[in-house]
Structure formats: C-alpha cells, structure tokens
Design a protein around this motif. Structure first.
Motif, PDB file in Angstrom:
ATOM      1  N   THR A   1      66.863  37.375  76.414  1.00 10.66           N
ATOM      2  CA  THR A   1      67.250  37.135  74.944  1.00 10.66           C
ATOM      3  C   THR A   1      66.032  36.323  74.309  1.00 10.66           C
ATOM      4  O   THR A   1      65.481  35.436  74.781  1.00 10.66           O
ATOM      5  CB  THR A   1      68.408  36.231  74.700  1.00 10.66           C
ATOM      6  N   ALA A   2      65.471  37.057  73.128  1.00  6.38           N
ATOM      7  CA  ALA A   2      64.298  36.370  72.353  1.00  6.38           C
ATOM      8  C   ALA A   2      64.887  34.851  71.931  1.00  6.38           C
ATOM      9  O   ALA A   2      65.933  34.712  71.194  1.00  6.38           O
ATOM     10  CB  ALA A   2      63.897  37.180  71.277  1.00  6.38           C
ATOM     11  N   ALA A   3      63.980  33.961  72.278  1.00  6.42           N
ATOM     12  CA  ALA A   3      64.283  32.518  71.900  1.00  6.42           C
ATOM     13  C   ALA A   3      63.485  32.097  70.854  1.00  6.42           C
ATOM     14  O   ALA A   3      63.867  31.447  69.935  1.00  6.42           O
ATOM     15  CB  ALA A   3      64.200  31.700  73.482  1.00  6.42           C
ATOM     16  N   THR A   4      62.197  32.271  70.850  1.00 10.34           N
ATOM     17  CA  THR A   4      61.516  31.933  69.898  1.00 10.34           C
ATOM     18  C   THR A   4      60.101  32.588  70.056  1.00 10.34           C
ATOM     19  O   THR A   4      59.715  33.470  70.805  1.00 10.34           O
ATOM     20  CB  THR A   4      61.038  30.435  70.081  1.00 10.34           C
ATOM     21  N   LEU A   5      58.962  32.223  69.243  1.00  7.98           N
ATOM     22  CA  LEU A   5      57.740  33.056  69.147  1.00  7.98           C
ATOM     23  C   LEU A   5      56.389  31.901  69.370  1.00  7.98           C
ATOM     24  O   LEU A   5      56.741  30.609  69.173  1.00  7.98           O
ATOM     25  CB  LEU A   5      57.432  33.384  67.826  1.00  7.98           C
ATOM     26  N   GLU A   6      55.538  32.359  70.092  1.00  8.06           N
ATOM     27  CA  GLU A   6      54.483  31.442  70.607  1.00  8.06           C
ATOM     28  C   GLU A   6      53.275  32.143  69.574  1.00  8.06           C
ATOM     29  O   GLU A   6      52.892  33.447  69.833  1.00  8.06           O
ATOM     30  CB  GLU A   6      54.069  31.405  72.051  1.00  8.06           C
ATOM     31  N   LEU A   7      52.653  31.096  68.953  1.00 12.24           N
ATOM     32  CA  LEU A   7      51.679  31.802  68.139  1.00 12.24           C
ATOM     33  C   LEU A   7      50.289  31.781  68.797  1.00 12.24           C
ATOM     34  O   LEU A   7      50.163  30.793  69.858  1.00 12.24           O
ATOM     35  CB  LEU A   7      51.591  30.928  66.841  1.00 12.24           C
ATOM     36  N   PRO A   8      49.342  32.387  68.110  1.00 10.30           N
ATOM     37  CA  PRO A   8      48.062  32.298  68.622  1.00 10.30           C
ATOM     38  C   PRO A   8      47.491  30.908  68.365  1.00 10.30           C
ATOM     39  O   PRO A   8      48.042  30.296  67.484  1.00 10.30           O
ATOM     40  CB  PRO A   8      47.225  33.425  68.407  1.00 10.30           C
ATOM     41  N   THR A   9      46.221  30.292  68.915  1.00  7.35           N
ATOM     42  CA  THR A   9      45.664  28.978  68.529  1.00  7.35           C
ATOM     43  C   THR A   9      45.221  29.081  67.021  1.00  7.35           C
ATOM     44  O   THR A   9      45.094  27.924  66.405  1.00  7.35           O
ATOM     45  CB  THR A   9      44.445  28.549  69.421  1.00  7.35           C
ATOM     46  N   SER A  10      44.983  30.280  66.883  1.00  5.45           N
ATOM     47  CA  SER A  10      44.404  30.174  65.041  1.00  5.45           C
ATOM     48  C   SER A  10      44.731  31.682  64.580  1.00  5.45           C
ATOM     49  O   SER A  10      44.883  32.487  65.402  1.00  5.45           O
ATOM     50  CB  SER A  10      42.592  30.039  65.080  1.00  5.45           C
ATOM     51  N   VAL A  11      44.679  31.549  63.308  1.00  5.84           N
ATOM     52  CA  VAL A  11      45.124  32.868  62.626  1.00  5.84           C
ATOM     53  C   VAL A  11      44.323  32.904  61.317  1.00  5.84           C
ATOM     54  O   VAL A  11      43.881  32.074  60.819  1.00  5.84           O
ATOM     55  CB  VAL A  11      46.575  32.933  62.106  1.00  5.84           C
ATOM     56  N   GLU A  12      43.928  34.334  60.760  1.00  7.80           N
ATOM     57  CA  GLU A  12      43.556  34.541  59.774  1.00  7.80           C
ATOM     58  C   GLU A  12      44.344  34.817  58.463  1.00  7.80           C
ATOM     59  O   GLU A  12      45.291  35.632  58.558  1.00  7.80           O
ATOM     60  CB  GLU A  12      42.398  35.658  59.754  1.00  7.80           C
ATOM     61  N   LEU A  13      44.020  33.930  57.348  1.00  2.56           N
ATOM     62  CA  LEU A  13      44.924  34.068  56.192  1.00  2.56           C
ATOM     63  C   LEU A  13      44.417  34.159  55.144  1.00  2.56           C
ATOM     64  O   LEU A  13      43.212  33.366  54.908  1.00  2.56           O
ATOM     65  CB  LEU A  13      46.165  32.941  56.149  1.00  2.56           C
ATOM     66  N   VAL A  14      44.923  35.036  53.968  1.00  4.30           N
ATOM     67  CA  VAL A  14      44.119  34.827  52.557  1.00  4.30           C
ATOM     68  C   VAL A  14      44.381  33.694  51.657  1.00  4.30           C
ATOM     69  O   VAL A  14      45.637  33.573  51.497  1.00  4.30           O
ATOM     70  CB  VAL A  14      44.471  36.269  52.007  1.00  4.30           C
ATOM     71  N   ILE A  15      43.488  33.063  50.965  1.00  4.65           N
ATOM     72  CA  ILE A  15      44.008  32.239  49.962  1.00  4.65           C
ATOM     73  C   ILE A  15      44.544  32.783  48.773  1.00  4.65           C
ATOM     74  O   ILE A  15      43.877  33.715  48.130  1.00  4.65           O
ATOM     75  CB  ILE A  15      42.680  31.239  49.739  1.00  4.65           C
ATOM     76  N   GLU A  16      45.812  32.338  48.397  1.00  9.98           N
ATOM     77  CA  GLU A  16      46.478  32.844  47.222  1.00  9.98           C
ATOM     78  C   GLU A  16      46.221  32.270  45.931  1.00  9.98           C
ATOM     79  O   GLU A  16      45.959  32.816  44.981  1.00  9.98           O
ATOM     80  CB  GLU A  16      47.929  33.049  47.533  1.00  9.98           C
ATOM     81  N   GLU A  17      46.236  30.902  46.270  1.00  6.03           N
ATOM     82  CA  GLU A  17      45.978  30.031  44.725  1.00  6.03           C
ATOM     83  C   GLU A  17      45.266  28.785  45.291  1.00  6.03           C
ATOM     84  O   GLU A  17      45.570  28.022  46.315  1.00  6.03           O
ATOM     85  CB  GLU A  17      47.284  29.623  44.261  1.00  6.03           C
ATOM     86  N   THR A  18      44.000  28.541  44.609  1.00  8.69           N
ATOM     87  CA  THR A  18      43.327  27.174  44.831  1.00  8.69           C
ATOM     88  C   THR A  18      42.608  26.931  43.448  1.00  8.69           C
ATOM     89  O   THR A  18      42.401  27.811  42.763  1.00  8.69           O
ATOM     90  CB  THR A  18      42.333  27.044  46.113  1.00  8.69           C
ATOM     91  N   ASP A  19      41.948  25.761  43.273  1.00  6.45           N
ATOM     92  CA  ASP A  19      41.201  25.445  42.305  1.00  6.45           C
ATOM     93  C   ASP A  19      40.092  26.412  42.252  1.00  6.45           C
ATOM     94  O   ASP A  19      39.683  26.760  43.270  1.00  6.45           O
ATOM     95  CB  ASP A  19      40.940  24.048  42.054  1.00  6.45           C
ATOM     96  N   PRO A  20      39.206  26.645  41.221  1.00  5.54           N
ATOM     97  CA  PRO A  20      38.033  27.427  41.117  1.00  5.54           C
ATOM     98  C   PRO A  20      37.072  26.694  42.095  1.00  5.54           C
ATOM     99  O   PRO A  20      36.907  25.484  42.091  1.00  5.54           O
ATOM    100  CB  PRO A  20      37.627  27.395  39.579  1.00  5.54           C
TER     101      PRO A  20
END
Length: 189
Positions: A122-141
């Motif tokens: 039975t699936a109990a949880t997820l193990e993530l990789p040490t790092s992931v690539e994500l896109v910045i959706e909002e930040t100051d200029p």
C-alpha cells in the motif's frame, strides 16, 4: 532491530501495534550530566493518516517495518487524490492530498526521481529527489546590475512554494530548489 539513533526519515516503525511512517526527527539533549539524547519521531499512522509523535532514548531498540520503494511519476489529480504511476509496470498509486501536502510543494508534471514508499503493498508516502526544477511565477522585477552575491527577495514558484532568490532572478525563470531545506540552489540551465 535498529536503535532510535539509527532511524531516518522515511522509515516505518511499529508504535503500539500501529505502523507509523517517520516524516520528521528532532533530537534533544538533556542539560544534566549523563543525560541521553532523546529522539522525537513525528509521522502519521499509515492506516488512519492520524499524525503521531513518539519519543525514544538514543539506545532504545525500535521495531522497524519493511518498506518497498518504487520509482513513480506524477500522473493526474482527481479531487483531493493525487495519482502517481509506477515507471516500470504502470501501476497507479493514489495519495490523499493531506497525506502528501508538504511534498506537493515540489511536484509538477516534469518532476523526475520520485519514489512511492510502499508498506505491505500500500502506498504510504512519497520520497522526493534532493532537488527539483520549478518556474518562478511571481517575484519583484529583477534589478539590472545585481550581482550573484547580492541581497535576496521572495519568489513564489509554480507550485505555490515561496523561496528567497537573488535579486537578478526574474518572473518566468526556472530555478533549482533543494527539497529538504526548501531553499534556492541556482538558476536551472
């Protein structure tokens, strides 16, 4: 069986006949002489999903339960259930959103290197990789001429996670984030 000091995140332990998946470990050292370290394990009961906390002295024996890891990829969302597919035999594993709410901050359709932790099939949880690539959706200029070692600013990523990034990073940039520390590592290539 291992001692409490040998237990790591992701281990499944037996607590009063219940299987608890360890999500967080806190170590405290009493102030007095001869005091043993105390390990506080936080996790959730695999059967009910109830959050649980248990303490053990460093040299106490802790009963562990065998777990299986399967490489998975995010497939789709159905209400509050998140479906992941086994990379080898295409078996689907269903996770309740509340059970993996912390992990969801790092998961998108492109996330590679995830593992489903299975207890008795039975699936109990997820193990993530040490790092992931994500896109910045909002930040100051971004500030022209800002150096790599300059100050930081908050940035909201595509998954909803907010991290501190250097001033030269702009909205739409792809960045690498450390999943354990929840920190910006570098700009993705």
């Amino acid at each position: 069986m291992p001692r409490a000091s040998e237990i790591k995140k992701g281990f499944a332990i037996n607590v009063d006949g219940k299987t608890v998946l360890v999500k967080d470990i806190e170590v405290t050292t009493p102030g007095g002489r001869g005091g043993q370290k105390i390990y506080r394990f936080r996790g959730h009961d695999v059967a009910t999903g109830v959050k649980t906390e248990v303490r053990h002295k460093a040299d106490e024996i802790v009963e562990t339960i065998d777990v299986t890891k399967r490489a998975v990829m995010f497939s789709y969302v159905d209400g509050n259930e998140y479906i992941f597919m086994d990379n080898e035999d295409y078996t689907q594993f269903i996770f309740n959103g509340e059970m993996i709410e912390d992990e969801l901050l790092f998961i998108n359709e492109d996330t590679q290197g995830m593992y489903a932790i299975l207890i008795d099939g039975t699936a109990a949880t997820l193990e993530l990789p040490t790092s992931v690539e994500l896109v910045i959706e909002e930040t100051d200029p971004s500030i022209k001429g800002a150096s790599a070692s300059a100050r930081t600013k908050p940035a909201r990523l595509s998954t909803g996670l907010t991290v501190q990034v250097p001033e030269y990073i702009a909205t739409g940039d792809k960045v690498v984030v450390n999943t354990a520390e929840r920190k910006y590592m570098n700009r993705a290539s």
